[in-house]
Design a protein around this motif. Sequence first.
Motif, PDB file in Angstrom:
ATOM      1  N   MET A   1       3.664   7.843  -0.146  1.00 21.26           N
ATOM      2  CA  MET A   1       3.806   8.191   1.683  1.00 21.26           C
ATOM      3  C   MET A   1       3.603   9.752   1.752  1.00 21.26           C
ATOM      4  O   MET A   1       3.365   9.870   3.054  1.00 21.26           O
ATOM      5  N   ASP A   2       3.878  10.404   0.741  1.00 26.50           N
ATOM      6  CA  ASP A   2       3.724  12.018   1.229  1.00 26.50           C
ATOM      7  C   ASP A   2       2.397  12.493   1.424  1.00 26.50           C
ATOM      8  O   ASP A   2       2.159  13.407   2.107  1.00 26.50           O
ATOM      9  N   ASN A   3       1.223  11.478   1.063  1.00 25.17           N
ATOM     10  CA  ASN A   3      -0.063  11.904   1.094  1.00 25.17           C
ATOM     11  C   ASN A   3      -0.451  11.282   2.704  1.00 25.17           C
ATOM     12  O   ASN A   3      -0.548  10.019   2.799  1.00 25.17           O
ATOM     13  N   PRO A   4      -0.886  12.273   3.424  1.00 26.56           N
ATOM     14  CA  PRO A   4      -1.250  11.544   4.829  1.00 26.56           C
ATOM     15  C   PRO A   4      -2.286  10.679   4.847  1.00 26.56           C
ATOM     16  O   PRO A   4      -2.331   9.680   5.468  1.00 26.56           O
ATOM     17  N   GLU A   5      -3.410  10.945   3.938  1.00 26.29           N
ATOM     18  CA  GLU A   5      -4.570  10.021   3.950  1.00 26.29           C
ATOM     19  C   GLU A   5      -4.206   8.676   3.265  1.00 26.29           C
ATOM     20  O   GLU A   5      -4.598   7.447   3.873  1.00 26.29           O
ATOM     21  N   TYR A   6      -3.347   8.773   2.327  1.00 26.75           N
ATOM     22  CA  TYR A   6      -2.899   7.443   1.709  1.00 26.75           C
ATOM     23  C   TYR A   6      -2.007   6.480   2.684  1.00 26.75           C
ATOM     24  O   TYR A   6      -1.958   5.412   2.994  1.00 26.75           O
ATOM     25  N   ARG A   7      -0.979   7.217   3.348  1.00 28.17           N
ATOM     26  CA  ARG A   7      -0.140   6.783   4.276  1.00 28.17           C
ATOM     27  C   ARG A   7      -0.905   6.015   5.500  1.00 28.17           C
ATOM     28  O   ARG A   7      -0.680   4.811   6.053  1.00 28.17           O
ATOM     29  N   ALA A   8      -1.823   6.805   5.902  1.00 26.50           N
ATOM     30  CA  ALA A   8      -3.112   6.264   7.013  1.00 26.50           C
ATOM     31  C   ALA A   8      -3.751   5.077   6.556  1.00 26.50           C
ATOM     32  O   ALA A   8      -3.901   4.029   7.345  1.00 26.50           O
ATOM     33  N   GLY A   9      -4.005   4.787   5.285  1.00 31.70           N
ATOM     34  CA  GLY A   9      -4.608   3.868   4.850  1.00 31.70           C
ATOM     35  C   GLY A   9      -3.775   2.586   4.468  1.00 31.70           C
ATOM     36  O   GLY A   9      -4.135   1.348   4.954  1.00 31.70           O
ATOM     37  N   VAL A  10      -2.509   2.915   4.293  1.00 31.61           N
ATOM     38  CA  VAL A  10      -1.583   1.557   4.208  1.00 31.61           C
ATOM     39  C   VAL A  10      -1.074   1.228   5.760  1.00 31.61           C
ATOM     40  O   VAL A  10      -1.062  -0.016   5.927  1.00 31.61           O
ATOM     41  N   ILE A  11      -1.049   1.946   6.573  1.00 25.56           N
ATOM     42  CA  ILE A  11      -0.817   1.710   8.089  1.00 25.56           C
ATOM     43  C   ILE A  11      -2.107   0.872   8.494  1.00 25.56           C
ATOM     44  O   ILE A  11      -2.070  -0.069   9.173  1.00 25.56           O
ATOM     45  N   ASP A  12      -3.418   1.374   8.157  1.00 25.87           N
ATOM     46  CA  ASP A  12      -4.585   0.422   8.361  1.00 25.87           C
ATOM     47  C   ASP A  12      -4.629  -0.764   7.940  1.00 25.87           C
ATOM     48  O   ASP A  12      -4.665  -1.825   8.438  1.00 25.87           O
ATOM     49  N   LEU A  13      -4.316  -0.920   6.702  1.00 25.72           N
ATOM     50  CA  LEU A  13      -4.082  -2.101   5.793  1.00 25.72           C
ATOM     51  C   LEU A  13      -3.013  -3.228   6.527  1.00 25.72           C
ATOM     52  O   LEU A  13      -3.242  -4.294   6.848  1.00 25.72           O
ATOM     53  N   LEU A  14      -1.714  -2.701   6.863  1.00 31.36           N
ATOM     54  CA  LEU A  14      -0.814  -3.647   7.423  1.00 31.36           C
ATOM     55  C   LEU A  14      -1.067  -3.755   9.067  1.00 31.36           C
ATOM     56  O   LEU A  14      -1.147  -4.782   9.448  1.00 31.36           O
ATOM     57  N   GLY A  15      -1.778  -2.918   9.582  1.00 31.21           N
ATOM     58  CA  GLY A  15      -2.200  -3.096  10.919  1.00 31.21           C
ATOM     59  C   GLY A  15      -3.451  -4.223  11.014  1.00 31.21           C
ATOM     60  O   GLY A  15      -3.354  -5.137  11.753  1.00 31.21           O
ATOM     61  N   ALA A  16      -4.295  -4.081   9.889  1.00 35.50           N
ATOM     62  CA  ALA A  16      -5.289  -5.477   9.886  1.00 35.50           C
ATOM     63  C   ALA A  16      -4.579  -6.640   9.578  1.00 35.50           C
ATOM     64  O   ALA A  16      -4.993  -7.919  10.213  1.00 35.50           O
ATOM     65  N   LEU A  17      -3.422  -6.665   8.628  1.00 36.42           N
ATOM     66  CA  LEU A  17      -2.920  -7.646   8.183  1.00 36.42           C
ATOM     67  C   LEU A  17      -1.954  -8.227   9.456  1.00 36.42           C
ATOM     68  O   LEU A  17      -1.851  -9.643   9.726  1.00 36.42           O
ATOM     69  N   GLY A  18      -1.416  -7.407  10.234  1.00 37.15           N
ATOM     70  CA  GLY A  18      -0.659  -8.095  11.320  1.00 37.15           C
ATOM     71  C   GLY A  18      -1.601  -8.539  12.664  1.00 37.15           C
ATOM     72  O   GLY A  18      -1.073  -9.634  12.904  1.00 37.15           O
ATOM     73  N   VAL A  19      -2.727  -7.972  12.650  1.00 33.40           N
ATOM     74  CA  VAL A  19      -3.490  -8.624  13.458  1.00 33.40           C
ATOM     75  C   VAL A  19      -3.828 -10.239  13.153  1.00 33.40           C
ATOM     76  O   VAL A  19      -3.792 -11.436  13.523  1.00 33.40           O
ATOM     77  N   GLY A  20      -4.382 -10.215  11.781  1.00 32.34           N
ATOM     78  CA  GLY A  20      -4.487 -11.479  11.368  1.00 32.34           C
ATOM     79  C   GLY A  20      -3.599 -12.650  11.186  1.00 32.34           C
ATOM     80  O   GLY A  20      -3.494 -13.853  11.602  1.00 32.34           O
ATOM     81  N   GLU A  21      -2.205 -12.194  11.056  1.00 30.91           N
ATOM     82  CA  GLU A  21      -0.961 -13.029  10.969  1.00 30.91           C
ATOM     83  C   GLU A  21      -0.776 -13.490  12.360  1.00 30.91           C
ATOM     84  O   GLU A  21      -0.346 -14.840  12.753  1.00 30.91           O
ATOM     85  N   LEU A  22      -0.820 -12.463  13.193  1.00 30.42           N
ATOM     86  CA  LEU A  22      -0.484 -12.747  14.832  1.00 30.42           C
ATOM     87  C   LEU A  22      -1.647 -13.692  15.228  1.00 30.42           C
ATOM     88  O   LEU A  22      -1.272 -14.705  16.139  1.00 30.42           O
ATOM     89  N   THR A  23      -2.641 -13.549  15.103  1.00 29.65           N
ATOM     90  CA  THR A  23      -3.893 -14.544  15.252  1.00 29.65           C
ATOM     91  C   THR A  23      -3.878 -15.937  14.725  1.00 29.65           C
ATOM     92  O   THR A  23      -4.039 -16.839  15.678  1.00 29.65           O
ATOM     93  N   ALA A  24      -3.276 -15.948  13.708  1.00 32.87           N
ATOM     94  CA  ALA A  24      -3.140 -17.185  12.679  1.00 32.87           C
ATOM     95  C   ALA A  24      -2.046 -18.175  13.623  1.00 32.87           C
ATOM     96  O   ALA A  24      -2.298 -19.241  13.732  1.00 32.87           O
TER      97      ALA A  24
END
Length: 221
Positions: free
Chosen positions: A1-24
Amino acid sequence: MDNPEYRAGVIDLLGALGVGELTAFQRLAADAELAPTLADQAALAGMAVAEFHHFERIRDHLAQLGASVDEAMAPFHEAYVTFHANTAPSDWLEGLVKAYVGDQIATDFYREIAVAVDDDTRALVTEVLADAGHADFVIDRVRSAIDEDPSVAGRLALWGRRLVGEALAQAQRVAADRDALAAIFVGGEGRPGMDLAELGRVFARLTENHAKRMATLGLAA
């Protein structure tokens, strides 16, 4: 998570999953009202609760990363809204097929991405993508409906084809529009990623898995 680009990617992944789970959760709760029996209503309500608990796990993990759940999910909200607007079921059976076939395409997509993330993130993704009881329930109800009236199989098969087209289009859009999420796929400094050929195989696997699920339902892909 020290890599800003990687951290941003993980946050994107979790954000997409979060929308999916809330919508489901929201959709299953609404679909429960259309269920033909009280037992079916209770089953769908239970699945909805499980999806909301998955959302809570994602929300809590984002908080640990110092990320706002609203900001993490916002970039993906439109894609989900578009998908659900274009695939609104006309009846109970179409809703069941959508819950099993349409949602599972997204599930496969995020599992493919999770191969390239750290162990803690991968464990969370695996947990929240676990089947909440949809599969056996939907398979039983759809196959029973086909046994009672074989004519519904053709209509549901066409519906399944529409679902896969819409779901793959939205998955490709998400992957293309979010550079940080795409970076998880293609890699970065010290993190080898997939080449274009492997990315093509990812989408081929999504299509193959869809065909297998349709066959399980007794429908032609």
